[in-house]
Structure formats: C-alpha cells, structure tokens
Design a protein around this motif. Structure first.
Motif, mmCIF file in Angstrom:
data_model
loop_
_atom_site.group_PDB
_atom_site.id
_atom_site.type_symbol
_atom_site.label_atom_id
_atom_site.label_comp_id
_atom_site.label_asym_id
_atom_site.label_seq_id
_atom_site.Cartn_x
_atom_site.Cartn_y
_atom_site.Cartn_z
ATOM 1 N N HIS A 42 -5.847 -0.609 -2.139
ATOM 2 C CA HIS A 42 -4.843 -1.679 -2.172
ATOM 3 C C HIS A 42 -5.278 -2.874 -1.328
ATOM 4 C CE1 HIS A 42 -1.412 -0.270 -4.528
ATOM 5 N NE2 HIS A 42 -1.808 0.951 -4.177
ATOM 6 N N SER A 100 0.793 -1.229 0.000
ATOM 7 C CA SER A 100 0.000 0.000 0.000
ATOM 8 C C SER A 100 0.825 1.278 0.000
ATOM 9 C CB SER A 100 -0.918 0.035 1.228
ATOM 10 O OG SER A 100 -1.798 -1.043 1.209
ATOM 11 N N SER A 158 -5.963 -6.591 -2.677
ATOM 12 C CA SER A 158 -5.280 -7.729 -2.044
ATOM 13 C C SER A 158 -6.287 -8.796 -1.645
ATOM 14 C CB SER A 158 -4.514 -7.279 -0.801
ATOM 15 O OG SER A 158 -3.502 -6.378 -1.115
#
Length: 162
Positions: A113, A70, A117
């Motif tokens: 992010h 991130s 993920s």
C-alpha cells in the motif's frame, strides 16, 4: 483494533532516517543539490531544529493517512463512528473484528500500500510541481524515489507492527 502509538511514532521517524540516507552525498545528496541549484553552504544556513521538528510533525500527518489506506479494518471502525464509539458497537462488529481484525495486517501488505501510494500519489504531485518549477526529471525522480521508498516503509511499519 487498537492503535499502536509506538508504530505510529516510529513510522513518522522513518522519514528522517530514510532522508538521512537518501540525501547523503554518497547516495543522492550530491545529485539532488546540483539539480536543486543548492550548495552545502546554503543548506547549512537553515534552522535544523525547526526543519526536523516540522518534518516530524508533517510525517505524523502522512502516517495517519497511510494508516487509513493500509489498514482495512479502519473502514469497519469508521462505520461505527470511530474509536470513541468502539465500546458502544453492536455484537456483530465485535464478531467481525474477532474474525477479521488481523486480516491483511502484515509488513508485506503495508509495504504494498505504501509503494502504491508513492507511485500513484506522491510521484504525480512531485512531478507536477517539478514540471511547473522547470525542474529536471532527475530532480523529480530523486524526490519521488525517496517518497516511494519511505511510504513503503511507513506502510510496512504501521500495518505489520501489531
């Protein structure tokens, strides 16, 4: 770029907080127990201190990885040899960090992010395990949903909490 240890510890704690809500019987807990073939009696037999303690430690591992995914400045720090070498870095590194040290450091960017993920990393892992364990798609989506939400929260906390 300094590491925010409070953000790291709070982000790791979020796995437990979200889990408490997500797996509550009035949310997805009852459906999860049914799909997992568990009863409340079986669940009450576990060593909760051990389970919560290890969950927190493993969550710190997850936060560390999500932080690298991130926070883009982590790549710049790794180029100079990591945090131990930061004081030895050339002036160009310091100038770069002065100019871009907070670029993309927002809650929203971290959440993005974390969400990615969850979708592209956690979901496939859970789905593969679920398929081989002959678990239902409902079971897979309950767990995947938990991790997608949790990773978005983790990413948000560690990226936005400067």
């Amino acid at each position: 770029m300094e590491m925010n240890w409070i953000a790291i510890f709070v982000a790791a704690l979020s796995t437990l907080v979200v889990g408490f809500i997500w797996y509550h019987p009035k949310v997805f807990g009852t459906a999860w127990m049914k799909e997992a073939g568990l009863t409340e009696e079986e669940l009450s037999k576990g060593n909760m201190a051990k389970i919560f303690g290890l969950t927190y430690i493993f969550s710190l591992f997850i936060v560390t990885v999500e932080m690298a995914l991130s926070i883009h400045q982590s790549g710049a720090v790794s180029m100079i040899g990591g945090y131990p070498k930061i004081n030895e870095a050339l002036p160009s590194f310091k100038a770069f960090m002065n100019d871009y040290g907070t670029a993309f450091r927002t809650y929203k960017h971290g959440a993005l992010h974390g969400l990615l993920s969850g979708i592209f990393f956690a979901f496939p892992i859970i789905a593969i395990n679920g398929l081989f364990e002959r678990k239902s798609w409902k079971y897979i989506f309950i767990h995947s949903g938990y991790w997608i939400i949790t990773l978005a929260i983790i990413g948000s906390i560690i990226c936005g909490w400067l």
